[in-house]
Design a protein around this motif. Sequence first.
Motif, PDB file in Angstrom:
ATOM      1  N   SER B  19       0.817  -1.183   0.071  1.00  0.00           N
ATOM      2  CA  SER B  19       0.174   0.051  -0.031  1.00  0.00           C
ATOM      3  C   SER B  19       0.994   1.184  -0.010  1.00  0.00           C
ATOM      4  O   SER B  19       2.094   1.224   0.480  1.00  0.00           O
ATOM      5  CB  SER B  19      -1.005  -0.124   1.115  1.00  0.00           C
ATOM      6  OG  SER B  19      -1.108   1.322   1.567  1.00  0.00           O
ATOM      7  N   THR B  20       0.302   2.253  -0.564  1.00  0.00           N
ATOM      8  CA  THR B  20       1.290   3.555  -0.507  1.00  0.00           C
ATOM      9  C   THR B  20       1.276   4.044   0.907  1.00  0.00           C
ATOM     10  O   THR B  20       2.226   4.973   1.305  1.00  0.00           O
ATOM     11  CB  THR B  20       0.460   4.632  -1.321  1.00  0.00           C
ATOM     12  OG1 THR B  20      -0.779   4.834  -1.003  1.00  0.00           O
ATOM     13  CG2 THR B  20       0.271   4.206  -2.787  1.00  0.00           C
ATOM     14  N   ASP B  21       0.494   3.701   1.709  1.00  0.00           N
ATOM     15  CA  ASP B  21       0.614   3.878   3.263  1.00  0.00           C
ATOM     16  C   ASP B  21       1.891   3.588   3.687  1.00  0.00           C
ATOM     17  O   ASP B  21       2.519   4.172   4.769  1.00  0.00           O
ATOM     18  CB  ASP B  21      -0.552   3.398   3.867  1.00  0.00           C
ATOM     19  CG  ASP B  21      -1.823   3.961   3.912  1.00  0.00           C
ATOM     20  OD1 ASP B  21      -1.943   4.902   2.863  1.00  0.00           O
ATOM     21  OD2 ASP B  21      -2.867   3.598   4.467  1.00  0.00           O
ATOM     22  N   ALA B  24       4.527   6.097   3.054  1.00  0.00           N
ATOM     23  CA  ALA B  24       4.316   7.757   3.642  1.00  0.00           C
ATOM     24  C   ALA B  24       5.245   7.854   4.634  1.00  0.00           C
ATOM     25  O   ALA B  24       5.749   7.291   5.064  1.00  0.00           O
ATOM     26  CB  ALA B  24       2.924   7.652   4.103  1.00  0.00           C
ATOM     27  N   SER B  25       5.673   9.575   4.545  1.00  0.00           N
ATOM     28  CA  SER B  25       6.644   9.800   5.453  1.00  0.00           C
ATOM     29  C   SER B  25       5.915  10.028   6.839  1.00  0.00           C
ATOM     30  O   SER B  25       6.723   9.870   7.784  1.00  0.00           O
ATOM     31  CB  SER B  25       6.961  11.218   5.148  1.00  0.00           C
ATOM     32  OG  SER B  25       6.067  12.054   4.578  1.00  0.00           O
ATOM     33  N   PRO B  27       2.398   8.819   9.290  1.00  0.00           N
ATOM     34  CA  PRO B  27       1.113   7.787   9.218  1.00  0.00           C
ATOM     35  C   PRO B  27      -0.137   8.337   8.564  1.00  0.00           C
ATOM     36  O   PRO B  27      -0.380   9.627   8.731  1.00  0.00           O
ATOM     37  CB  PRO B  27       1.059   7.446  10.702  1.00  0.00           C
ATOM     38  CG  PRO B  27       2.333   7.789  11.386  1.00  0.00           C
ATOM     39  CD  PRO B  27       2.894   8.858  10.783  1.00  0.00           C
ATOM     40  N   VAL B  28      -0.672   7.675   7.656  1.00  0.00           N
ATOM     41  CA  VAL B  28      -1.882   8.223   6.925  1.00  0.00           C
ATOM     42  C   VAL B  28      -3.263   7.917   7.745  1.00  0.00           C
ATOM     43  O   VAL B  28      -3.237   6.910   8.477  1.00  0.00           O
ATOM     44  CB  VAL B  28      -1.868   7.294   5.628  1.00  0.00           C
ATOM     45  CG1 VAL B  28      -3.345   7.696   4.767  1.00  0.00           C
ATOM     46  CG2 VAL B  28      -0.800   7.815   4.762  1.00  0.00           C
ATOM     47  N   ARG B  29      -3.903   8.956   8.111  1.00  0.00           N
ATOM     48  CA  ARG B  29      -5.075   8.792   8.776  1.00  0.00           C
ATOM     49  C   ARG B  29      -6.433   8.343   7.868  1.00  0.00           C
ATOM     50  O   ARG B  29      -6.648   8.909   6.820  1.00  0.00           O
ATOM     51  CB  ARG B  29      -5.325  10.278   9.207  1.00  0.00           C
ATOM     52  CG  ARG B  29      -6.616  10.167  10.078  1.00  0.00           C
ATOM     53  CD  ARG B  29      -6.626   9.526  11.459  1.00  0.00           C
ATOM     54  NE  ARG B  29      -6.004  10.300  12.297  1.00  0.00           N
ATOM     55  CZ  ARG B  29      -6.406  11.345  13.171  1.00  0.00           C
ATOM     56  NH1 ARG B  29      -7.733  11.662  13.234  1.00  0.00           N
ATOM     57  NH2 ARG B  29      -5.542  12.079  14.043  1.00  0.00           N
ATOM     58  N   HIS B  30      -7.056   7.485   8.330  1.00  0.00           N
ATOM     59  CA  HIS B  30      -8.204   6.712   7.654  1.00  0.00           C
ATOM     60  C   HIS B  30      -9.476   7.026   8.510  1.00  0.00           C
ATOM     61  O   HIS B  30      -9.561   7.036   9.841  1.00  0.00           O
ATOM     62  CB  HIS B  30      -8.145   5.515   7.286  1.00  0.00           C
ATOM     63  CG  HIS B  30      -6.962   5.067   6.424  1.00  0.00           C
ATOM     64  ND1 HIS B  30      -7.367   4.996   5.204  1.00  0.00           N
ATOM     65  CD2 HIS B  30      -5.588   4.663   6.554  1.00  0.00           C
ATOM     66  CE1 HIS B  30      -5.901   4.840   4.542  1.00  0.00           C
ATOM     67  NE2 HIS B  30      -5.195   4.491   5.471  1.00  0.00           N
ATOM     68  N   TYR B 180       4.555  -1.071   9.089  1.00  0.00           N
ATOM     69  CA  TYR B 180       4.271   0.380   9.002  1.00  0.00           C
ATOM     70  C   TYR B 180       3.159   0.773  10.040  1.00  0.00           C
ATOM     71  O   TYR B 180       2.737   0.042  10.706  1.00  0.00           O
ATOM     72  CB  TYR B 180       3.826   0.590   7.629  1.00  0.00           C
ATOM     73  CG  TYR B 180       2.384   0.275   7.164  1.00  0.00           C
ATOM     74  CD1 TYR B 180       2.111  -1.308   7.061  1.00  0.00           C
ATOM     75  CD2 TYR B 180       1.315   0.946   6.664  1.00  0.00           C
ATOM     76  CE1 TYR B 180       0.887  -1.640   6.499  1.00  0.00           C
ATOM     77  CE2 TYR B 180       0.253   0.538   6.602  1.00  0.00           C
ATOM     78  CZ  TYR B 180      -0.057  -0.982   6.296  1.00  0.00           C
ATOM     79  OH  TYR B 180      -1.293  -1.259   5.855  1.00  0.00           O
ATOM     80  N   ILE B 182      -0.399   3.315  10.531  1.00  0.00           N
ATOM     81  CA  ILE B 182      -1.580   4.089  10.178  1.00  0.00           C
ATOM     82  C   ILE B 182      -2.198   4.596  11.296  1.00  0.00           C
ATOM     83  O   ILE B 182      -2.136   4.018  12.610  1.00  0.00           O
ATOM     84  CB  ILE B 182      -2.488   3.300   9.087  1.00  0.00           C
ATOM     85  CG1 ILE B 182      -3.431   2.205   9.856  1.00  0.00           C
ATOM     86  CG2 ILE B 182      -1.844   3.126   7.824  1.00  0.00           C
ATOM     87  CD1 ILE B 182      -4.209   1.429   8.698  1.00  0.00           C
ATOM     88  N   GLU B 183      -3.151   5.543  10.972  1.00  0.00           N
ATOM     89  CA  GLU B 183      -4.218   5.986  12.081  1.00  0.00           C
ATOM     90  C   GLU B 183      -5.682   5.892  11.719  1.00  0.00           C
ATOM     91  O   GLU B 183      -5.962   5.989  10.375  1.00  0.00           O
ATOM     92  CB  GLU B 183      -3.936   7.588  12.316  1.00  0.00           C
ATOM     93  CG  GLU B 183      -2.316   7.689  12.896  1.00  0.00           C
ATOM     94  CD  GLU B 183      -2.293   9.289  13.078  1.00  0.00           C
ATOM     95  OE1 GLU B 183      -1.048   9.747  13.590  1.00  0.00           O
ATOM     96  OE2 GLU B 183      -3.058  10.278  12.498  1.00  0.00           O
TER      97      GLU B 183
END
Lengths: 64, 537
Positions: B19-21, B24-25, B27-30, B180, B182-183
């Motif tokens: 995943s591009t997540d 990511a520099s 953490p990506v938020r979903h 990795y 994520i949020e």
Amino acid sequence: MALNTAPNIPDPDGFYAELLNAHDGLSDDDSIALNARLLLILANHIGDRAVLTEALAAASKGDT
Amino acid sequence: MPLDDRYQLAFKLYPYERSTDQDASAPVRHPVVVVGGGPIGVATALDLGLQGIPVVLLDDHEGVGQGSRAICFAKRTLEITHRYGCGQPMLDKGVIWNLGKVFHDDRQVFEFNLLPEQGHRYPAFINLQQPYFERFLVDRVRTAQAQGAPIELRGKNRVDAVDVLDDHVILDISTPDGPYRIEADWLIGCDGASSPLRKMMGLDFEGRVFEDNFLIADITMKADFPTERWFWFEPHFKSGDSALLHKQPDGVWRIDFQLGWDIDRTEELKEENVRRRLDAMLGPDVEYELVWTSIYRFQCRRMKTFRQGRVIFAGDAAHQVSPFGARGANSGIQDVDNLGWKLGLVLNGTASESLLDSYDVERRYGADENILNSSRSTDFITPKSKISHVFRNAVLDLAEHHPFARPLVNSGRLSVPCVYDGLPLNTPDALPNGPARTRPGAPCPDAPLEQGFLLDHLGGDFVLLGVGVDVPDTISAHGLVLRGLTVPASGDIRDRYLGEAPGAVYLIRPDQHVAARWPAFDATSVPKAVARAIGKD
């Protein structure tokens, strides 16, 4: 009045659970005694001698 | 801990993809992350995705595990999956059955017919192996994605740690390419009875352990058994303390044997020992092949609360029941149905977060009902004291000749959805002499229309249903636009929605439960009931 053998107890599962809960933790002898007391109480409530005779016959037949 | 498979897959449905997540520099938020790709997790992703809510589902495998597991899917589950657009393939593949027989030793005690009420799109039950159920859900996710539904299924993504904050959750995830982070604004835990998420959060899961083991054997055979549910108490063939025979699709039969508590698991699962039990049951001349075997134990328990701030639990992760009555997967799907629209309204700002507390209240109520029913079935099937055994066998002896004892025989009370009686989102019943089955809190019973069925037109959003009473096409209330639907008061609809009343107006929630009902349309009562149903009152 003839013995009623049609379903007659609302919430049968709840009744059955309550019946077994009454026995929870009792020794075998205490359970037998509880059953005897319960039977006598219910028999008195029914009162009708002919019905009680029929009930005794129905229960005895099951003992095979 | 390496990311090895814990079980073999029946279908590989969501292979790992980077995943591009992961690049990511920060953490990506979903908005929503779902943990667990079983039936409850995938249904949650589907419900939210079909609403246009971006949802990421994480599973530590790449598809559906082997084994038939849950095999009985109830009408309510089929109705919910119909709303998601995948009820029909379930029905087409499933086996429909209505007749059940109960045996004690070598005698048939009685038989029962589910006698499904006419005028419903779906039957009372179908039997379907769980891997098919899950595959049809994932197939539907794929077509929804193709139509633009923002759902992402990430296989081989294992959640190793969570940090639950006031307004979001941070997740540390392992993948074949390394870890990795994520949020998530909201995290939904659908990771099963042994929920790692629940354990990571240190949450309780208390209840009763039932001290028994059940052997499942799925077999294919040429023998000509009818499509019926056969249940034996203390069977004469001595293959177990109880036994169950039930048909599945693909010519597969589910057979369950109750083994008792003190067993050697490895020994019992050896093919020669499984076959010894099967041979005794089926007779020496029946040829069969073993498809799958397993030994299970179970508990009846639930979490104290299904919501912990921004983390919400659903399905077996939140509550676990015995298999008797098919109340596991079926109740989990009802969780999803209940949660989906509430989370949708919170995310789009129509309702406040407190609406999600009603998910906790309503589904705990449902879980308690399921636990009560499945515990009672278990107590009947596996009596745990001498006196309960005596009573159980007395019931079975009497049931052969006396109808009164038959309702006491309990080999599983089959799953029906609960009525949210007296819970906060309902407006008190205002329809004099209305049918009890459609009182506020009840799930709407289906009924045929001139074209199709009533439930085809309910669900997904709030509907104001006029039965023999004209209602406006649209009504705005508290940031919602209600769809008005007027149907004629005739046939099954009259029986199920009017009873003695000449007409009625129903406010129906997006999960097809009744929120309120009145004898006539009243422009001031409706918005009040809407406010209550979305937790604004």
